[in-house]
Motif scaffolding. Structure first.
Motif, mmCIF file in Angstrom:
data_model
loop_
_atom_site.group_PDB
_atom_site.id
_atom_site.type_symbol
_atom_site.label_atom_id
_atom_site.label_comp_id
_atom_site.label_asym_id
_atom_site.label_seq_id
_atom_site.Cartn_x
_atom_site.Cartn_y
_atom_site.Cartn_z
ATOM 1 N N ALA A 20 0.832 -1.209 0.000
ATOM 2 C CA ALA A 20 0.000 0.000 0.000
ATOM 3 C C ALA A 20 0.863 1.254 0.000
ATOM 4 O O ALA A 20 0.586 2.218 -0.734
ATOM 5 C CB ALA A 20 -0.927 -0.012 1.213
ATOM 6 N N LEU A 21 1.916 1.271 0.822
ATOM 7 C CA LEU A 21 2.816 2.424 0.860
ATOM 8 C C LEU A 21 3.506 2.608 -0.489
ATOM 9 O O LEU A 21 3.686 3.744 -0.961
ATOM 10 C CB LEU A 21 3.849 2.240 1.968
ATOM 11 N N SER A 22 3.868 1.501 -1.130
ATOM 12 C CA SER A 22 4.503 1.580 -2.445
ATOM 13 C C SER A 22 3.565 2.217 -3.460
ATOM 14 O O SER A 22 3.986 3.040 -4.291
ATOM 15 C CB SER A 22 4.915 0.183 -2.914
ATOM 16 N N LEU A 23 2.276 1.879 -3.390
ATOM 17 C CA LEU A 23 1.303 2.475 -4.308
ATOM 18 C C LEU A 23 1.181 3.979 -4.067
ATOM 19 O O LEU A 23 1.020 4.760 -5.027
ATOM 20 C CB LEU A 23 -0.056 1.796 -4.147
ATOM 21 N N VAL A 24 1.274 4.390 -2.806
ATOM 22 C CA VAL A 24 1.226 5.828 -2.500
ATOM 23 C C VAL A 24 2.429 6.530 -3.121
ATOM 24 O O VAL A 24 2.305 7.617 -3.714
ATOM 25 C CB VAL A 24 1.186 6.047 -0.975
ATOM 26 N N VAL A 25 3.615 5.925 -2.986
ATOM 27 C CA VAL A 25 4.823 6.515 -3.560
ATOM 28 C C VAL A 25 4.675 6.654 -5.075
ATOM 29 O O VAL A 25 4.975 7.706 -5.661
ATOM 30 C CB VAL A 25 6.058 5.661 -3.212
ATOM 31 N N LEU A 78 7.657 16.562 -15.674
ATOM 32 C CA LEU A 78 7.646 15.341 -16.487
ATOM 33 C C LEU A 78 9.006 14.641 -16.439
ATOM 34 O O LEU A 78 9.073 13.406 -16.371
ATOM 35 C CB LEU A 78 7.277 15.682 -17.931
ATOM 36 N N GLY A 79 10.074 15.418 -16.464
ATOM 37 C CA GLY A 79 11.401 14.823 -16.350
ATOM 38 C C GLY A 79 11.604 14.152 -15.010
ATOM 39 O O GLY A 79 12.174 13.055 -14.916
ATOM 40 N N LEU A 80 11.111 14.796 -13.952
ATOM 41 C CA LEU A 80 11.223 14.225 -12.612
ATOM 42 C C LEU A 80 10.423 12.928 -12.513
ATOM 43 O O LEU A 80 10.892 11.924 -11.952
ATOM 44 C CB LEU A 80 10.733 15.241 -11.583
ATOM 45 N N ALA A 81 9.210 12.930 -13.064
ATOM 46 C CA ALA A 81 8.384 11.717 -13.046
ATOM 47 C C ALA A 81 9.055 10.589 -13.825
ATOM 48 O O ALA A 81 8.978 9.420 -13.432
ATOM 49 C CB ALA A 81 7.003 12.017 -13.634
ATOM 50 N N ALA A 82 9.727 10.936 -14.920
ATOM 51 C CA ALA A 82 10.419 9.910 -15.705
ATOM 52 C C ALA A 82 11.551 9.273 -14.904
ATOM 53 O O ALA A 82 11.788 8.066 -14.991
ATOM 54 C CB ALA A 82 10.961 10.517 -16.996
ATOM 55 N N VAL A 83 12.239 10.093 -14.107
ATOM 56 C CA VAL A 83 13.325 9.563 -13.276
ATOM 57 C C VAL A 83 12.775 8.666 -12.167
ATOM 58 O O VAL A 83 13.386 7.641 -11.824
ATOM 59 C CB VAL A 83 14.147 10.722 -12.680
ATOM 60 N N LEU A 84 11.632 9.019 -11.616
ATOM 61 C CA LEU A 84 11.074 8.310 -10.463
ATOM 62 C C LEU A 84 10.244 7.096 -10.850
ATOM 63 O O LEU A 84 9.928 6.272 -9.989
ATOM 64 C CB LEU A 84 10.206 9.263 -9.632
ATOM 65 N N ALA A 92 9.335 1.435 -5.654
ATOM 66 C CA ALA A 92 9.079 2.446 -4.622
ATOM 67 C C ALA A 92 10.333 2.707 -3.790
ATOM 68 O O ALA A 92 10.633 3.860 -3.439
ATOM 69 C CB ALA A 92 7.927 2.000 -3.732
ATOM 70 N N LEU A 93 11.074 1.644 -3.444
ATOM 71 C CA LEU A 93 12.323 1.825 -2.707
ATOM 72 C C LEU A 93 13.309 2.668 -3.513
ATOM 73 O O LEU A 93 13.964 3.571 -2.975
ATOM 74 C CB LEU A 93 12.937 0.460 -2.384
ATOM 75 N N ASP A 94 13.405 2.384 -4.799
ATOM 76 C CA ASP A 94 14.306 3.170 -5.655
ATOM 77 C C ASP A 94 13.850 4.628 -5.732
ATOM 78 O O ASP A 94 14.673 5.548 -5.698
ATOM 79 C CB ASP A 94 14.340 2.566 -7.055
#
Length: 434
Positions: A91-96, A128-134, A236-238
């Motif tokens: 669940a926490l991973s989905l939030v991340v 968008l660049g930040l989202a691509a990295v994450l 999510a950990l990454d």
């Protein structure tokens, strides 16, 4: 496990602490088995980063308790359970990942709807660049290492399939061969196809049944499951680790730096706190999966082979320096002579490495086991301490080998690996010194 070299020490000296006899062998550390004098003369391990240090503390905290449970027969088979901690971690991973989705959607809206201003599209592109990295990304097959498929190495894949059957899972779709002393499994591509990485620096120094145990351990991760290896929790950990490092403070050289550090303080430590929480929720299950993978190693290759594999892992830290030594020795001369020396060094590189590692005496392995217990040695910051894994592998079973690695099979697999061995020997000799 095959017997190790029993070459006699050249001389004996008296221990300065307890006066017991200490064998002296110039190739290895002098130490006293009676009182542990000089058993760990090496410099302290470098301090890990904040995240690695937190994970190591958690790994050690869970290690003893899980080892006791495994020795008492708890959780000897089956998938790692979907307990409350695992569900909470998911669940926490989905939030991340939800935060990443919000960044992507916001970025799109700013780019599409903000053309009347010059700032909004730029801000949107940044988001968008930040989202691509994450974003969570499936692994890819490497472009700089030999990759074998079933058609390239049918006997190797037959062996992997047989080991997979023994531990209760399927085989793999691709085998990546690397020079280091490592092995791992993961999935790659959108179809989550299975990939195994075999490091020749480990594979070549293992006796036959320990190779089977190694395959059993790696395939055991597929058989028993490990949420940290999945794209949701692992991603999510990454992402949280990326947030933490992106928000790291900069040296304050002026008022602007201090302002930025103050603004990012709360988000940075929020990311760190969530990362520690997700580690806490998943690390116990991940370590249990590691112990279960060791059980799979014993079932496939035998308890003796699984225990021997743990010892080889302790000694494998010498593989990297050995390969660098080979590379430096071959490159000390320049010009045509240097090229000829490199070509000669490439021939038989892996055989020489196996001979050196095979000559390590039992006394040195005993020293490494004692050092591992003192330092809490583990393969990385998320694995259980190696000495606890060895203890559990020795206590389990005893299992006899379900898969055998005879001479005919060994010769066939070696023939299939020959092109990769030659290519990686060339890379080691020509590049490792740098």
């Amino acid at each position: 496990m095959e017997s190790r070299s029993t070459a006699e020490a050249m001389s004996v000296r008296e221990c300065p602490e307890c006066r017991a006899s200490v064998p002296v062998d110039d190739r290895y550390v002098e130490w006293c088995a009676a009182c542990d004098w000089n058993v760990d003369p090496g410099a302290p391990e470098p301090e890990p980063g904040r995240i690695a240090a937190a994970r190591r503390r958690l790994a050690h905290a869970h290690g003893e308790q899980l080892a006791a449970e495994m020795e008492q027969g708890g959780g000897q088979s089956g998938l790692v359970g979907r307990d409350a901690a695992t569900v909470s971690a998911f669940a926490l991973s989905l939030v991340v990942h939800g935060v990443t989705v919000v960044l992507a959607v916001t970025g799109i809206l700013l780019v599409v709807l903000g053309w009347d201003t010059g700032v909004q599209p730029l801000l949107g592109a940044l988001l968008l660049g930040l989202a691509a990295v994450l974003r969570p990304r499936p692994a890819r097959l490497p472009k700089d290492a030999p990759v074998l498929y079933r058609a390239d190495a049918p006997r190797l894949f037959e062996l992997i399939d047989e080991v997979g059957t023994a531990v209760g899972t399927a085989g793999v779709h691709a085998v990546v061969v690397e020079p280091g002393a490592n092995a791992s499994v993961t999935t790659y591509g959108l179809g989550a196809r299975r990939m195994m990485t075999l490091g020749l620096g480990l594979w070549e120094v293992l006796p036959p049944q320990e190779r089977v145990a190694l395959l059993g351990h790696e395939l055991g991760h597929f058989a028993h499951g490990d949420t940290r290896r999945g794209i949701v929790t692992g991603g999510a950990l990454d992402a949280l680790a990326t947030w933490f490092y992106m928000l790291a403070p900069t040296p304050p050289r002026g008022l602007l730096d201090r302002f930025v550090n103050a603004v990012t303080f709360l988000p940075r430590w929020t990311a760190y706190g969530l990362l520690v929480l997700l580690d806490h929720l998943t690390l116990r299950a991940s370590q249990r999966a590691e112990y279960l993978a060791d059980v799979s190693a014993a079932r496939a290759g035998s308890t003796e082979a699984a225990v021997g594999l743990m010892d080889r892992l302790l000694a494998s830290q010498a593989v990297g320096p050995e390969l660098r030594r080979e590379s430096v020795a071959a490159q000390v001369r320049g010009g045509p002579a240097g090229r000829e020396a490199c070509e000669r060094a490439e021939q038989g590189l892996w055989e020489r490495l196996a001979a050196r590692m095979g000559a390590v005496p039992e006394r040195e392995y005993e020293r490494l086991r004692r050092v591992a217990a003192r330092r809490g040695h583990s393969v990385d910051s998320t694995h259980p301490p190696t000495h606890l894994r060895r203890r559990c592998a020795a206590a389990g079973g005893p299992y006899t080998a379900q898969v055998t690695y005879d001479e005919d099979r060994g010769a066939a697999v070696a023939h299939e690996l020959a092109p990769a061995r030659a290519a990686l020997a060339r890379r080691v000799i020509r590049d490792y010194a740098g």
